[in-house]
Design a protein around this motif. Structure first.
Motif, PDB file in Angstrom:
ATOM      1  N   THR A   1      50.850  10.915  40.608  1.00  0.00           N
ATOM      2  CA  THR A   1      50.982  11.765  41.801  1.00  0.00           C
ATOM      3  C   THR A   1      50.107  12.996  41.680  1.00  0.00           C
ATOM      4  N   GLU A   2      50.082  13.593  40.497  1.00  0.00           N
ATOM      5  CA  GLU A   2      49.242  14.790  40.298  1.00  0.00           C
ATOM      6  C   GLU A   2      47.765  14.437  40.429  1.00  0.00           C
TER       7      GLU A   2
ATOM      8  N   SER B   1      48.878  14.343  45.753  1.00  0.00           N
ATOM      9  CA  SER B   1      49.974  14.236  46.715  1.00  0.00           C
ATOM     10  C   SER B   1      51.067  15.244  46.388  1.00  0.00           C
ATOM     11  N   SER B   2      51.723  15.711  47.416  1.00  0.00           N
ATOM     12  CA  SER B   2      52.795  16.698  47.237  1.00  0.00           C
ATOM     13  C   SER B   2      54.173  16.063  47.234  1.00  0.00           C
TER      14      SER B   2
END
Length: 838
Positions: A343-344, A348-349
Motif C-alpha cells: 500500500t505504501e 494509496s491512502s
C-alpha cells in the motif's frame, strides 16, 4: 517444530484491496510466498477477465525475449546470470518502457538478420557462379578435345554433328545442384531426353552455407549440352523440379574470364559488408545478453501478478478488488506487514483489509521444510499428501528410512563410497546449484543428497555390525574363538565350520558386531548369518509396525475421535502385541536362555541339557503351534518343548484374546454409530412431539424429522474392509520385512563373488606380470563394485525401503487424502520457468 510433526494450521481469509494498490500488494505477497489464492471467477472465460489485455502484453514481451534468447544462443554469447538478489516486479507504468525496448531490439535484430540473409544469398550466388565459371572452362576444354569426338558422335549421331556440311552448334545450360540429388537428376535427364543430352558435373570441394538455415551443404556444378529449343525447355523444367540453380555462362573464353574477375571483385565487397553486418548484430546481441535474464524475471513477475489479479472479484463500485486466500495462521502478521508495504509503495491512502472466514472446506496441507527435510518430505508426498493436520511421517522417516536401507545394504566399504558421494554433493552444494545441470538423473541424485549421505553413513554402521567390508572382515577387538585346527587341516579342507558347542569358543562374545572368524567358516557361515539376519528383520519390522499403530493414537487424540481409540487403536495394538510382539519376545528368550556350555559336555544333568543349544526350539514351529493350539510332537525326549513354565496356557490365552479383538474392530464403530443415531432419532422424536403440542395450542408447526447423518451400511462395509486388511496385513507385513534379510544376503553374496572371481585372483598373482594383471583386475572389480553393488543394489534397497515405509508403516496411521498448499510465490514460478527452458 509443530509444522514438522503436523501440518500448519491454515485459515481462509477474505482480502479487500483498492484497485490502485492491488498490483503492489500482490507483488509483495508474491515475494513472500505464503498465500494461496482461490479463483472467484471459475465460470468466466480466460479471455473475458479484467486483466486479460495486460496478460497478452506480457505474453508478447515474453515472445520477443525468447526470440532474442534464441539469437543469443545461436551466436554462442554467454548470458550473464543475475548478480545478487533477483529484481523486484516493476511498476505497471514501467511496462511501456519495457515494451518499447523489446520492440526496438526485435525490429533492429530482424532488420539486421534480413539484411544479412540477403547478403549471404548474394554471396552464395556469386560463389556458385565463381565455381561454375571455373569448372565450365574445364568442360569446354574437354569438349574441344579431339579424343572425345567418339563420345559426341555416340550421343548426338553423325548426322547431328554435321548440318549442311558444317558443324552443328550445341546449346547448353550451366548451374549448381545439391550433391545428393546428382544420381536421380542424371537418370531423369537420360529418360526424359531419351539420351539426347550430354551432362558433365564436378563436385565443389568446400561446403557452402545455406542463408536460410545457416547449415553447411555440399553442392556440385553441372553443364548440360543439348540440341534444339524443345530439349532446352525440357532440360530447364527438369532443373527446376530438382531445385537446381541455373546461372548465365558466356560461350567465349574471354567473356568468361571477364565475368570471373567481376565476380571476384563483388565477392570481396560482399565479404566486407557481411563482416560489418555481423559485427553490428553481435554488438546488439551482446548488449541484450547483459540484461535478458533480468528482463525475463521482470516480465514473468508482471505476468504472474496479472494472472493472480484475474482470480479476484470486483465490487459494484469497480474501485475495490476482493480475493479469498488460504494462509498459515502463524504468518498472519507477516502477511499484514507485506500488504502494508504494498500500500505504501502504491501511494494509496486506504489500507487493505484481511478478514478471517469460517468455512467447512478442507484446508490445504502445508509442512514447512528446509533443504535437509524437503527430500524426506517429498518421499512422503510421493505416496500421497497428508490429510489436513494429520501426523506427518517425515521426521521419523529421516531416521528409519536410511536405517532400513542400511540393514539391506550393510557394507562398510560400499557405505563409505555412498557417504563420500553424498558428502561431496552437500559440500559443493552452492557451486553445483549454480551450474544448473540439465540432467534429470543428476537432479534426482542432487535433490536427495542428504538422503544419500545418511544412507551411506548408516550403511557404514550396519557394515561394522555385520563386520563386512567388501566381503571381508575386520579383526579389531580380537576373535572370541581359538584355533584348534592344524595347518594341514586348514590347507586341505575348504569347507570348515565353527561349532559353538565346542571348546573352540571362549564363552564371551565379540565386543562389537559379528566375530570376524565367521568369515572362514565356509560350511555354516551362511546358516549362522541367515538365522541372525532373519530374526533381526522380524524384530525391526514388528517394532516399526507397532510404532506406526501408536502414531494412529496421536491422530485419534488430536481429531477427538474418542471411539476410535477404544474400537480401533486398542484392538489393533493388542492384536499386534499378543501375537507378533510375543514372537519377538520368544526370540530374546531363546537368545538369553539357550547357549553352548562347554564345561559340561557329556553331562547327563537334565537341567544342563535343556538349556543347551541342542534343545533350543524353533521360533517358527512354536508360533505355528501356538496358532493351531498344539504342541511340538517332534521334540527330543530329553528336551522340554517350552521355553518357560506356563508357556502353553499363556499362548492359548494370547491367541483367544487376539481373536476377540477382531469382532471389536469389525462391529465396534458401526454399533457405536447406530447407538448414537438412535439417540438422535429419539431426541428428534421428542422434539416433534413437543412441537406438535405447541402447534395444537396455536404455536409454531412441528419441524420435519431430520434424515440419518451416516449411512450405516457404508460404515459396515468400510469397517469390514479395514479390519480384514489389518488382520491379514499384520501377517503379510511381518513377512514382508524379511526382505531386509533377503537383500542383505544377496548383497553380501554378490560382494563375495566379485572378490573371489576378480580381486582375489589378482592379489594371488606374482611377479611384475602379476602387478599388471592386478591393475587390470582391480579396474574391473572397482567398476563392478560401483555399477552393480553400489548403484544397482543401492537402487534396489532404496525401492524396497520405500515400499516398507509406504505400505507396512504408513498404512497403520497415514491416509494421505489431502491436497498440497501451493502459494503464489515468485520463487516457485521462476524456478519452474527456468526448468521449462532447460
Amino acid at each position: 517444530m509443530g509444522s514438522l510433526f503436523r501440518s500448519e494450521e491454515m485459515t481462509l481469509c477474505q482480502l479487500f484491496l483498492q484497485s490502485e494498490a492491488a498490483y503492489a500488494c500482490v507483488s509483495e505477497l508474491g515475494e513472500l510466498g505464503l498465500v494461496q489464492f482461490r479463483d472467484l471467477n471459475p465460470d468466466v472465460n480466460a479471455f473475458q477477465r479484467k486483466f486479460v489485455n495486460e496478460v497478452r502484453r506480457c505474453d508478447e514481451m515474453e515472445r520477443k525475449l525468447r526470440y532474442l534468447e534464441k539469437e543469443i544462443r545461436r551466436d554462442g554469447i554467454p548470458m550473464l546470470e543475475i548478480p545478487g538478489e533477483v529484481p523486484e516486479a516493476p511498476q505497471p507504468r514501467e511496462m511501456i518502457d519495457l515494451e518499447a525496448t523489446f520492440e526496438k531490439l526485435e525490429n533492429e535484430l530482424r532488420e539486421v538478420n534480413q539484411n544479412a540473409e540477403a547478403l549471404k544469398r548474394n554471396y552464395l550466388e556469386l560463389t556458385e557462379l565463381k565455381h561454375i565459371l571455373r569448372k565450365t572452362q574445364v568442360f569446354f576444354d574437354e569438349m574441344a578435345d579431339p579424343s572425345r569426338e567418339e563420345e559426341q558422335v555416340t550421343l548426338l549421331g553423325e548426322e547431328g554433328l554435321m548440318a549442311g556440311g558444317q558443324a552443328l552448334k550445341l546449346g547448353f545450360v550451366a548451374g549448381v545442384i545439391l550433391r545428393e540429388r546428382i544420381p536421380a537428376f542424371e537418370r531423369m535427364l537420360w529418360r526424359a531426353c531419351r539420351g539426347n543430352v550430354f551432362l558433365r558435373q564436378a563436385e565443389i570441394d568446400t561446403p557452402l552455407e545455406d542463408p536460410s538455415s545457416s547449415d553447411q551443404v555440399y553442392k556440385s556444378v553441372f553443364i548440360i549440352f543439348f540440341q534444339g529449343d524443345q530439349l532446352k525447355t525440357r532440360v530447364k523444367k527438369i532443373c527446376e523440379g530438382f531445385r537446381a540453380t541455373l546461372y548465365p555462362c558466356p560461350e567465349a573464353p574471354a567473356d568468361r574470364r571477364e565475368m570471373a574477375m567481376g565476380v571476384m571483385t563483388r565477392i570481396e565487397d560482399l565479404n566486407t559488408v557481411l563482416g560489418q553486418t555481423q559485427d553490428h548484430r553481435h554488438r546488439v546481441l551482446v548488449a541484450a545478453a547483459k540484461n535478458i535474464k533480468n528482463w525475463f524475471v521482470k516480465v514473468r513477475k508482471i505476468k504472474a501478478i496479472y494472472h493472480t489479479l484475474n482470480l479476484f472479484n470486483l465490487d459494484v463500485t469497480q474501485k475495490c478488488l476482493i480475493a479469498e486466500c488460504w494462509v498459515p495462521a502463524l504468518d498472519m502478521e507477516t502477511i499484514q506487514l507485506a500488504l502494508r508495504r504494498g500500500t505504501e509503495r502504491s501511494g494509496s491512502s486506504v489500507p487493505p483489509i484481511l478478514n478471517r472466514m469460517e468455512t467447512l472446506e478442507d484446508p490445504p496441507t502445508y509442512n514447512r521444510t528446509n533443504k535437509f527435510t524437503s527430500a524426506f518430505q517429498n518421499l512422503i508426498y510421493a505416496y500421497g499428501v497428508a490429510t489436513y493436520r494429520e501426523v506427518n511421517p517425515a521426521p521419523y522417516t529421516i531416521i528409519t528410512f536410511p536405517f532400513l536401507f542400511a540393514v539391506m545394504f550393510g557394507d562398510l566399504g560400499h557405505g563409505a563410497l555412498m557417504a563420500a558421494f553424498g558428502f561431496w554433493m552437500c559440500y559443493k552444494e552452492k557451486p553445483l546449484q549454480a551450474k544448473k545441470i540439465d540432467s534429470e538423473i543428476w537432479n534426482i541424485f542432487f535433490g536427495g543428497r542428504y538422503i544419500v549421505l545418511l544412507m551411506g553413513l548408516f550403511s557404514m554402521y550396519t557394515g561394522l555390525i555385520y563386520n563386512d567390508i567388501f566381503s571381508k572382515s575386520l579383526n579389531i577387538f580380537g576373535s572370541s574363538w581359538q584355533n584348534n585346527y592344524n595347518e594341514s587341516t586348514l590347507r586341505e579342507n575348504k569347507a570348515l565350520q565353527l561349532n559353538p558347542d565346542s571348546e573352540d569358543y571362549l564363552q564371551y562374545p565379540y565386543a562389537f558386531g559379528i566375530d570376524p572368524v565367521w568369515q572362514l567358516a565356509e560350511a555354516n557361515k551362511i546358516i549362522f548369518m541367515n538365522a541372525y539376519k532373519m530374526k533381526i528383520s522380524i524384530i525391526i519390522g514388528v517394532f516399526h509396525m507397532l510404532f506406526g499403530v501408536c502414531m494412529s493414537l496421536w491422530n485419534h487424540i488430536y481429531f477427538k475421535r474418542r471411539i476410535s481409540i477404544y474400537v480401533e487403536f486398542i484392538p489393533q495394538i493388542m492384536f499386534l502385541t499378543l501375537l507378533f510382539f510375543y514372537m519377538v519376545l520368544l526370540m530374546f528368550i531363546k537368545w538369553t536362555t539357550y547357549g553352548p556350555t562347554p564345561p559340561y559336555f557329556g553331562s547327563q544333568d537334565p537341567e544342563i541339557v535343556k538349556t543347551s543349544g541342542f534343545c533350543a526350539p524353533s521360533i517358527l514351529i512354536t508360533f505355528i503351534n501356538m496358532m493351531l493350539f498344539k504342541t511340538d510332537a517332534n521334540t527330543r525326549p530329553q528336551c522340554d518343548p517350552t521355553m518357560f513354565a506356563g508357556q502353553i496356557g499363556l499362548q492359548k490365552f494370547f491367541v483367544i484374546l487376539a481373536l476377540m479383538c477382531v469382532p471389536v474392530m469389525l462391529f465396534g464403530k458401526p454399533y457405536y454409530l447406530m447407538k448414537e443415531q438412535k439417540k438422535r432419532d429419539s431426541q428428534a422424536h421428542q422434539s416433534m412431539e413437543a412441537a406438535a403440542e405447541n402447534g395444537a395450542a396455536g404455536g409454531a408447526p412441528a419441524p420435519a424429522p431430520r434424515g440419518h447423518d451416516d449411512d450405516i451400511t457404508e460404515v459396515f462395509i468400510h469397517q469390514a474392509i479395514h479390519t480384514i486388511e489389518y488382520v491379514l496385513g499384520s501377517v503379510s507385513h511381518t513377512a514382508s520385512y524379511l526382505r531386509l534379510w533377503a537383500l542383505s544376503l544377496a548383497h553380501a553374496q554378490l560382494a563375495e563373488v566379485a572378490w573371489n572371481m576378480l580381486l582375489r585372483k589378482g592379489l594371488k598373482s606374482a611377479g611384475y606380470q602379476g602387478g599388471i594383471y592386478l591393475y587390470v583386475v582391480f579396474a574391473g572389480w572397482a567398476a563392478i563394485s560401483v555399477s552393480i553393488l553400489v548403484l544397482m543394489e543401492g537402487l534396489s534397497a532404496f525401492l524396497h525401503t520405500l515400499r516398507l515405509h509406504w505400505v507396512e508403516f504408513q498404512s497403520k496411521f497415514y491416509s494421505g487424502e489431502g491436497y498440497l498448499f501451493q502459494p503464489f510465490s515468485f520463487e516457485v514460478i521462476l524456478d519452474s520457468a527456468g526448468q521449462t527452458e532447460e
